[in-house]
Design a protein around this motif. Sequence first.
Motif, PDB file in Angstrom:
ATOM      1  N   TYR A  98      14.521 -15.143 -12.883  1.00 15.08           N
ATOM      2  CA  TYR A  98      14.233 -14.623 -11.543  1.00 15.08           C
ATOM      3  C   TYR A  98      15.003 -13.354 -11.182  1.00 15.08           C
ATOM      4  CZ  TYR A  98      11.848 -19.045 -10.708  1.00 15.08           C
ATOM      5  OH  TYR A  98      10.985 -20.109 -10.785  1.00 15.08           O
ATOM      6  N   TYR A  99      16.152 -13.132 -11.792  1.00 18.82           N
ATOM      7  CA  TYR A  99      17.013 -12.036 -11.365  1.00 18.82           C
ATOM      8  C   TYR A  99      17.232 -11.001 -12.466  1.00 18.82           C
ATOM      9  CZ  TYR A  99      17.939 -15.657  -7.910  1.00 18.82           C
ATOM     10  OH  TYR A  99      17.785 -16.631  -6.961  1.00 18.82           O
ATOM     11  N   SER A 100      16.360 -10.974 -13.438  1.00 19.69           N
ATOM     12  CA  SER A 100      16.455  -9.957 -14.481  1.00 19.69           C
ATOM     13  C   SER A 100      16.149  -8.586 -13.891  1.00 19.69           C
ATOM     14  CB  SER A 100      15.473 -10.262 -15.615  1.00 19.69           C
ATOM     15  OG  SER A 100      14.137 -10.085 -15.159  1.00 19.69           O
ATOM     16  N   MET A 101      16.636  -7.559 -14.559  1.00 25.54           N
ATOM     17  CA  MET A 101      16.339  -6.206 -14.104  1.00 25.54           C
ATOM     18  C   MET A 101      14.837  -5.935 -14.119  1.00 25.54           C
ATOM     19  SD  MET A 101      17.430  -3.426 -12.848  1.00 25.54           S
ATOM     20  CE  MET A 101      19.178  -3.238 -13.128  1.00 25.54           C
ATOM     21  N   GLU A 102      14.150  -6.521 -15.105  1.00 25.76           N
ATOM     22  CA  GLU A 102      12.709  -6.341 -15.178  1.00 25.76           C
ATOM     23  C   GLU A 102      12.014  -6.831 -13.900  1.00 25.76           C
ATOM     24  OE1 GLU A 102      14.373  -6.338 -19.254  1.00 25.76           O
ATOM     25  OE2 GLU A 102      14.650  -7.606 -17.482  1.00 25.76           O
ATOM     26  N   ASN A 103      12.459  -7.986 -13.384  1.00 27.90           N
ATOM     27  CA  ASN A 103      11.888  -8.509 -12.139  1.00 27.90           C
ATOM     28  C   ASN A 103      12.288  -7.671 -10.934  1.00 27.90           C
ATOM     29  OD1 ASN A 103      10.388 -10.611 -13.138  1.00 27.90           O
ATOM     30  ND2 ASN A 103      11.966 -12.156 -12.854  1.00 27.90           N
ATOM     31  N   GLN A 104      13.540  -7.262 -10.887  1.00 25.53           N
ATOM     32  CA  GLN A 104      14.014  -6.517  -9.729  1.00 25.53           C
ATOM     33  C   GLN A 104      13.364  -5.137  -9.643  1.00 25.53           C
ATOM     34  OE1 GLN A 104      14.905  -9.362  -8.395  1.00 25.53           O
ATOM     35  NE2 GLN A 104      16.185  -8.047  -7.132  1.00 25.53           N
ATOM     36  N   VAL A 105      13.019  -4.554 -10.774  1.00 19.88           N
ATOM     37  CA  VAL A 105      12.317  -3.276 -10.750  1.00 19.88           C
ATOM     38  C   VAL A 105      10.935  -3.440 -10.129  1.00 19.88           C
ATOM     39  CG1 VAL A 105      11.214  -1.542 -12.227  1.00 19.88           C
ATOM     40  CG2 VAL A 105      13.591  -2.175 -12.603  1.00 19.88           C
ATOM     41  N   LYS A 106      10.279  -4.566 -10.384  1.00 13.19           N
ATOM     42  CA  LYS A 106       8.980  -4.826  -9.741  1.00 13.19           C
ATOM     43  C   LYS A 106       9.142  -4.916  -8.221  1.00 13.19           C
ATOM     44  CE  LYS A 106       7.088  -7.272 -13.742  1.00 13.19           C
ATOM     45  NZ  LYS A 106       6.660  -8.585 -14.287  1.00 13.19           N
ATOM     46  N   THR A 107      10.218  -5.556  -7.779  1.00 14.92           N
ATOM     47  CA  THR A 107      10.496  -5.605  -6.342  1.00 14.92           C
ATOM     48  C   THR A 107      10.752  -4.208  -5.794  1.00 14.92           C
ATOM     49  OG1 THR A 107      11.461  -7.811  -6.575  1.00 14.92           O
ATOM     50  CG2 THR A 107      12.011  -6.588  -4.579  1.00 14.92           C
ATOM     51  N   PHE A 108      11.498  -3.415  -6.545  1.00 11.96           N
ATOM     52  CA  PHE A 108      11.783  -2.039  -6.139  1.00 11.96           C
ATOM     53  C   PHE A 108      10.487  -1.242  -5.992  1.00 11.96           C
ATOM     54  CE2 PHE A 108      13.036   2.376  -6.835  1.00 11.96           C
ATOM     55  CZ  PHE A 108      14.178   2.479  -6.045  1.00 11.96           C
ATOM     56  N   LEU A 109       9.557  -1.426  -6.926  1.00 14.08           N
ATOM     57  CA  LEU A 109       8.270  -0.726  -6.849  1.00 14.08           C
ATOM     58  C   LEU A 109       7.471  -1.152  -5.623  1.00 14.08           C
ATOM     59  CD1 LEU A 109       7.230  -0.803 -10.620  1.00 14.08           C
ATOM     60  CD2 LEU A 109       7.808   1.230  -9.270  1.00 14.08           C
ATOM     61  N   THR A 110       7.568  -2.424  -5.254  1.00 12.51           N
ATOM     62  CA  THR A 110       6.903  -2.901  -4.034  1.00 12.51           C
ATOM     63  C   THR A 110       7.454  -2.186  -2.807  1.00 12.51           C
ATOM     64  OG1 THR A 110       6.495  -5.072  -5.024  1.00 12.51           O
ATOM     65  CG2 THR A 110       6.431  -4.938  -2.623  1.00 12.51           C
ATOM     66  N   ILE A 111       8.777  -1.995  -2.791  1.00  7.81           N
ATOM     67  CA  ILE A 111       9.416  -1.270  -1.686  1.00  7.81           C
ATOM     68  C   ILE A 111       8.923   0.176  -1.657  1.00  7.81           C
ATOM     69  CG2 ILE A 111      11.626  -0.381  -0.841  1.00  7.81           C
ATOM     70  CD1 ILE A 111      12.895  -3.004  -1.884  1.00  7.81           C
ATOM     71  N   LEU A 112       8.847   0.810  -2.829  1.00 11.76           N
ATOM     72  CA  LEU A 112       8.347   2.187  -2.886  1.00 11.76           C
ATOM     73  C   LEU A 112       6.929   2.292  -2.333  1.00 11.76           C
ATOM     74  CD1 LEU A 112       9.503   3.624  -6.348  1.00 11.76           C
ATOM     75  CD2 LEU A 112      10.606   3.840  -4.114  1.00 11.76           C
ATOM     76  N   ASN A 113       6.087   1.336  -2.710  1.00 10.93           N
ATOM     77  CA  ASN A 113       4.699   1.365  -2.227  1.00 10.93           C
ATOM     78  C   ASN A 113       4.634   1.193  -0.715  1.00 10.93           C
ATOM     79  OD1 ASN A 113       3.592   1.728  -4.774  1.00 10.93           O
ATOM     80  ND2 ASN A 113       3.420  -0.462  -5.178  1.00 10.93           N
ATOM     81  N   ASP A 114       5.487   0.327  -0.166  1.00 10.91           N
ATOM     82  CA  ASP A 114       5.514   0.128   1.279  1.00 10.91           C
ATOM     83  C   ASP A 114       5.979   1.395   1.990  1.00 10.91           C
ATOM     84  OD1 ASP A 114       5.414  -1.937   3.569  1.00 10.91           O
ATOM     85  OD2 ASP A 114       7.403  -1.043   3.798  1.00 10.91           O
ATOM     86  N   LEU A 115       7.002   2.052   1.440  1.00 12.30           N
ATOM     87  CA  LEU A 115       7.490   3.289   2.045  1.00 12.30           C
ATOM     88  C   LEU A 115       6.454   4.400   1.944  1.00 12.30           C
ATOM     89  CD1 LEU A 115      11.198   3.340   0.820  1.00 12.30           C
ATOM     90  CD2 LEU A 115      10.431   3.329   3.192  1.00 12.30           C
ATOM     91  N   ARG A 116       5.773   4.447   0.810  1.00  9.75           N
ATOM     92  CA  ARG A 116       4.743   5.474   0.620  1.00  9.75           C
ATOM     93  C   ARG A 116       3.627   5.279   1.657  1.00  9.75           C
ATOM     94  NH1 ARG A 116       3.130   4.654  -4.876  1.00  9.75           N
ATOM     95  NH2 ARG A 116       4.991   5.840  -5.428  1.00  9.75           N
ATOM     96  N   PHE A 117       3.244   4.027   1.858  1.00 16.46           N
ATOM     97  CA  PHE A 117       2.201   3.733   2.850  1.00 16.46           C
ATOM     98  C   PHE A 117       2.665   4.121   4.242  1.00 16.46           C
ATOM     99  CE2 PHE A 117       0.326   0.793   5.947  1.00 16.46           C
ATOM    100  CZ  PHE A 117      -1.028   1.043   5.744  1.00 16.46           C
ATOM    101  N   ALA A 118       3.924   3.802   4.564  1.00 14.27           N
ATOM    102  CA  ALA A 118       4.450   4.113   5.893  1.00 14.27           C
ATOM    103  C   ALA A 118       4.519   5.615   6.123  1.00 14.27           C
ATOM    104  CB  ALA A 118       5.842   3.481   6.056  1.00 14.27           C
ATOM    105  N   CYS A 119       4.884   6.365   5.069  1.00 13.26           N
ATOM    106  CA  CYS A 119       5.014   7.823   5.213  1.00 13.26           C
ATOM    107  C   CYS A 119       3.659   8.507   5.331  1.00 13.26           C
ATOM    108  CB  CYS A 119       5.783   8.387   4.028  1.00 13.26           C
ATOM    109  SG  CYS A 119       7.537   7.946   4.027  1.00 13.26           S
ATOM    110  N   ASN A 120       2.608   7.858   4.821  1.00  9.86           N
ATOM    111  CA  ASN A 120       1.273   8.472   4.825  1.00  9.86           C
ATOM    112  C   ASN A 120       0.421   8.049   6.029  1.00  9.86           C
ATOM    113  OD1 ASN A 120       1.711   9.916   2.483  1.00  9.86           O
ATOM    114  ND2 ASN A 120       1.050   8.228   1.169  1.00  9.86           N
ATOM    115  N   LYS A 121       0.987   7.248   6.905  1.00  4.85           N
ATOM    116  CA  LYS A 121       0.221   6.812   8.085  1.00  4.85           C
ATOM    117  C   LYS A 121      -0.137   7.997   8.966  1.00  4.85           C
ATOM    118  CE  LYS A 121       1.492   1.980   8.883  1.00  4.85           C
ATOM    119  NZ  LYS A 121       2.149   1.046   9.798  1.00  4.85           N
TER     120      LYS A 121
END
Length: 377
Positions: free
Chosen positions: A354-377
């Motif tokens: 659950y806490y491997s870097m591979e998993n945490q990078v996927k979470t990080f990408l989710t955050i990036l996508n949310d920020l990208r969506f917020a910035c493009n509103k």
Amino acid sequence: MNKFMQIFTFYPVYLKYFYAKNKFIQKLSYKEQIQCLLDDCFSVSHYIAPFLKQYGFETDIIIANFTTAQLKWAEEHNFSVEYNKKNISFEFNDISYPLIKKQIEAFQPDILYICDPIHFDSNFLRTLQYKPELIIGWRAAAIPSNIDWSLYDAILSNNIPILRDAPKLFGVKKTYYFFPGFPAYIYKNLKHEPKLYDLVFTGQITLEHKKRIYFLNELAKKSLSFNRLFNNLKIAFFISGLPDDLIPAGIAMYNYGAVWGMSMFKTLRQAKIALNIDIDFGTGGNMRLFEATGVGTFLLTQNHRLLSSYFKPGTEIESFHNIDEMFDKIAYYISNSNKREEIARNGNKKCLKYYSMENQVKTFLTILNDLRFACNK
């Protein structure tokens, strides 16, 4: 947005230690110096950039106070700086900010991820002639009151007070709950290490670690009592932070000196029990939770209200609320090796799943996508 740059500062004491062992590094190119440093795995749980390459990102990592590499970058890019190369210092100095500014402007990242938003707050960002599309910071420690994060799109943290207060007090637009991950290859490289110590603590003691100092010092005193089990424990502290003359005598008695990077992970793996006490500031969840379980060592940690959201005490790790409970748990698990190793295996499986870097990078990408969506509103 496919260009990603990550900026770190490392402890100067670690960089001095690394440089003392690797003075040949001055002869290497800038990229070779950075790779050599990263291969030593100091702060490796924060290395997001290398894991983003598989997702199509062009990445770069800056170690802001790694002076030998910064001077080499300046030389390779014909950027004139005045510095006495015979007196290498790894503190921030007059060349630090102009060099980091030039590196950002040369790479022109779409996403700038700053793991030191204290040195590099908005006052620094305003000096940039190039503006990244997203600027993100990581912070899980105390924040000076004069910090300005108004130009940050987001601050990431696993510290609840920071997530709650950063927009109001420091001007950041958004905050996200996030914590770094554990690279699975470290466990694979160390899983055959022998157990050399009964009890190990690795980490800092500073003025922000009063609880840590108390627990470690009481443990040292306990080993001098008439308790035969504690008399015979092989205890090892690997301490950095305070000058030697300010380290309490009990702690100093067992202090072998700081270990860093892969040496730190190896030391944790060599322990039957890895001890953890949180910093005074914060709500728990420091990196030792993942470092110790990641290398497959039994973790005994100070309890906090979020602990069970990471690992289940008594099944994947063990915890204590006070000094007497800490002593009881040490005595029990030293005497019951089968139970201790069962919990260590469970903790290791949980960390790698659950806490491997591979998993945490996927979470990080989710955050990036949310920020990208917020910035493009």
